[in-house]
Motif scaffolding. Structure first.
Motif, short mmCIF file in Angstrom:
data_model
loop_
_atom_site.label_atom_id
_atom_site.label_comp_id
_atom_site.label_asym_id
_atom_site.label_seq_id
_atom_site.Cartn_x
_atom_site.Cartn_y
_atom_site.Cartn_z
N ASP A 1 0.87 -1.18 0.00
CA ASP A 1 0.00 0.00 0.00
C ASP A 1 0.91 1.23 0.00
OD1 ASP A 1 -1.48 2.19 1.84
OD2 ASP A 1 -2.98 0.95 0.83
N PRO A 2 0.43 2.37 -0.55
CA PRO A 2 1.26 3.58 -0.49
C PRO A 2 1.74 3.93 0.91
CG PRO A 2 -0.57 3.93 -1.99
CD PRO A 2 -0.80 2.60 -1.35
N LEU A 3 0.96 3.62 1.94
CA LEU A 3 1.36 3.93 3.31
C LEU A 3 2.47 3.02 3.83
CD1 LEU A 3 -2.12 4.71 4.88
CD2 LEU A 3 -0.30 6.35 4.33
N ASP A 4 2.78 1.93 3.09
CA ASP A 4 3.87 1.05 3.49
C ASP A 4 5.24 1.62 3.13
OD1 ASP A 4 2.15 -0.95 4.46
OD2 ASP A 4 1.89 -1.81 2.46
N VAL A 5 5.25 2.66 2.31
CA VAL A 5 6.50 3.25 1.82
C VAL A 5 6.89 4.42 2.72
CG1 VAL A 5 7.56 4.48 -0.11
CG2 VAL A 5 6.07 2.53 -0.55
N ASP A 6 8.16 4.48 3.14
CA ASP A 6 8.59 5.60 3.97
C ASP A 6 9.60 6.51 3.29
OD1 ASP A 6 10.65 3.79 4.09
OD2 ASP A 6 10.62 3.55 6.27
N LEU A 7 9.88 6.25 2.00
CA LEU A 7 10.73 7.14 1.20
C LEU A 7 10.19 7.17 -0.22
CD1 LEU A 7 13.30 8.88 0.74
CD2 LEU A 7 14.51 6.74 0.22
N LEU A 8 9.94 8.36 -0.74
CA LEU A 8 9.44 8.51 -2.12
C LEU A 8 10.36 9.49 -2.84
CD1 LEU A 8 5.77 8.94 -3.28
CD2 LEU A 8 7.62 10.20 -4.35
N LEU A 9 10.99 8.99 -3.90
CA LEU A 9 11.86 9.84 -4.71
C LEU A 9 11.26 9.99 -6.11
CD1 LEU A 9 15.42 8.44 -3.89
CD2 LEU A 9 14.16 10.25 -2.73
N PHE A 10 11.03 11.22 -6.50
CA PHE A 10 10.67 11.51 -7.89
C PHE A 10 11.98 11.83 -8.60
CE2 PHE A 10 9.66 14.42 -11.37
CZ PHE A 10 8.68 13.71 -12.04
N ALA A 11 12.42 10.93 -9.48
CA ALA A 11 13.74 11.02 -10.09
C ALA A 11 13.57 11.16 -11.59
CB ALA A 11 14.56 9.78 -9.75
N SER A 12 13.71 12.38 -12.09
CA SER A 12 13.34 12.66 -13.48
C SER A 12 14.04 13.89 -14.00
CB SER A 12 11.82 12.85 -13.55
OG SER A 12 11.41 13.17 -14.86
N ALA A 13 14.20 13.95 -15.32
CA ALA A 13 14.68 15.16 -15.97
C ALA A 13 13.56 16.17 -16.13
CB ALA A 13 15.29 14.82 -17.33
N THR A 14 12.32 15.70 -16.06
CA THR A 14 11.14 16.56 -16.18
C THR A 14 10.54 16.77 -14.81
OG1 THR A 14 10.69 15.48 -18.32
CG2 THR A 14 8.94 16.84 -17.40
N ARG A 15 9.85 17.86 -14.63
CA ARG A 15 9.11 18.09 -13.39
C ARG A 15 7.83 18.84 -13.74
NH1 ARG A 15 13.78 21.70 -10.86
NH2 ARG A 15 14.93 20.19 -12.11
N ASP A 16 6.88 18.83 -12.82
CA ASP A 16 5.64 19.55 -13.06
C ASP A 16 5.85 21.05 -13.01
OD1 ASP A 16 4.43 17.08 -13.16
OD2 ASP A 16 2.77 17.63 -11.85
#
Length: 342
Positions: free
Chosen positions: A86-101
């Motif tokens: 589940d998303p709540l099982d994750v304690d680190l989230l990295l958005f790793a990209s050349a693009t961003r919003d």
């Protein structure tokens, strides 16, 4: 040069336990793109020129209302589901990209809000090596005890940095690399494993070549102005840098983890064009049956390239199979990673 080896990093092994990817629904052919550019600019572009030069027949393009975060979220949900998390099982989230919003805040927060996670969230950016850099960063944080489970995501929409109305052949040539771009998202879940996992990471950086290409807008040098929002670059110079140093990086990793190409079930390599991929094979000697060729149908999807390839082969891997990742990014950086399926 910087290298880490799992055997030297203590007892914690970190592996990839879930993989996901996302391609937008809209398909644009190279011929359609050529017609659009020729009509808008009035330049005499011969029929079929994009496909002949690049080997790319189609690419996927994000629709209006789809963003880098949109593609990342879709891929992330698939990766989490395949990992049984589940998303709540994750304690680190990295958005790793050349693009961003957007420039601020970090796109990782937009992804996290959509997923409903509560993890420590941040962005990692290093051109087309961003995704592999994100995986390496997450692995290091898990090994250091700073995280238990990590979700690394990328969403790439470089098609929005393409100049569709060049005002001259010079401007057309300067931005030609942009006509290879397609959009995509990818994601992986990382967590401790008992065997296998990420065995080796190697990087080599040649920052003196940073002006070779990129998108100048949005930073402190060029905070405003449409002119700076388009990609420009010299693909030939980037290739020359790889030809000078890339083979030595691969030789090093093979000496440590598998001297024969047959030791790797797959070799996933960043793909810009078909001729570039053929040149990679010529220099390195990687057998064609070890490669996962995606560029003719997806185009250059920046840092999502290796994630897309991994997703395509993941279900066919067996425990003990090794996969070699080979990344190349503007800046210029070269990166390898060896992962063994647990």
């Amino acid at each position: 040069m910087h290298r880490q080896n799992a055997a030297e990093g203590g007892p914690v092994r970190v592996g990839i336990t879930g993989v996901g990817s996302c391609l937008p629904d809209r398909t644009v052919t190279s011929e359609h793109l050529r017609q659009r550019v020729a009509t808008a600019s009035g330049l005499p572009l011969p029929a079929g020129v994009f496909e002949r030069v690049t080997g790319i027949t189609t690419r996927r393009v994000a629709a209006e209302g789809e963003y880098a975060s949109t593609l990342a979220v879709t891929a992330a949900r698939t990766a989490l589901d395949r990992a049984g998390l589940d998303p709540l099982d994750v304690d680190l989230l990295l958005f790793a990209s050349a693009t961003r919003d957007m420039v601020e805040p970090a796109t990782a927060h937009i992804v996290q809000a959509e997923l409903g996670s509560r993890a420590h969230a941040l962005d990692v950016t290093n051109a087309c090596n961003s995704f592999v850099n994100g995986i390496d960063t997450a692995r290091a944080m898990i090994m250091a005890g700073r995280a238990r489970r990590a979700l690394v995501v990328t969403g790439e929409t470089p098609s929005r940095a393409v100049r569709h109305r060049p005002d001259s052949l010079r401007q057309f040539r300067d931005g030609f690399a942009g006509y290879t771009f397609g959009d995509a998202g990818a994601a992986v879940v990382l967590e401790p494993v008992e065997r296998g996992g990420i065995l080796d990471v190697d990087t080599e950086t040649h920052s003196e070549h940073w002006p070779v290409g990129g998108i100048a807008g949005g930073g402190s040098r060029h905070p405003r102005g449409e002119e700076h929002t388009y990609f420009h670059g010299d693909g030939r110079e980037l290739r020359e840098v790889f030809e000078k140093v890339g083979a030595s990086v691969l030789d090093r990793v093979r000496r440590r983890t598998g001297p024969e190409w047959a030791d790797y079930r797959h070799v996933l390599v960043h793909q810009v064009t078909v001729p570039y991929l053929e040149r990679f094979r010529e220099i390195t000697g990687v057998p064609a049956d070890r490669l996962v060729v995606t560029v003719p149908e997806t185009g250059n999807v920046a840092s999502a390239t290796l994630g897309i390839q991994l997703d395509r082969v993941h279900d066919g891997l067996r425990p003990g199979d090794r996969v070699l990742f080979v990344g190349l990014g503007g800046g210029v950086s070269i990166m390898t990673m060896v992962w063994e399926k647990s």
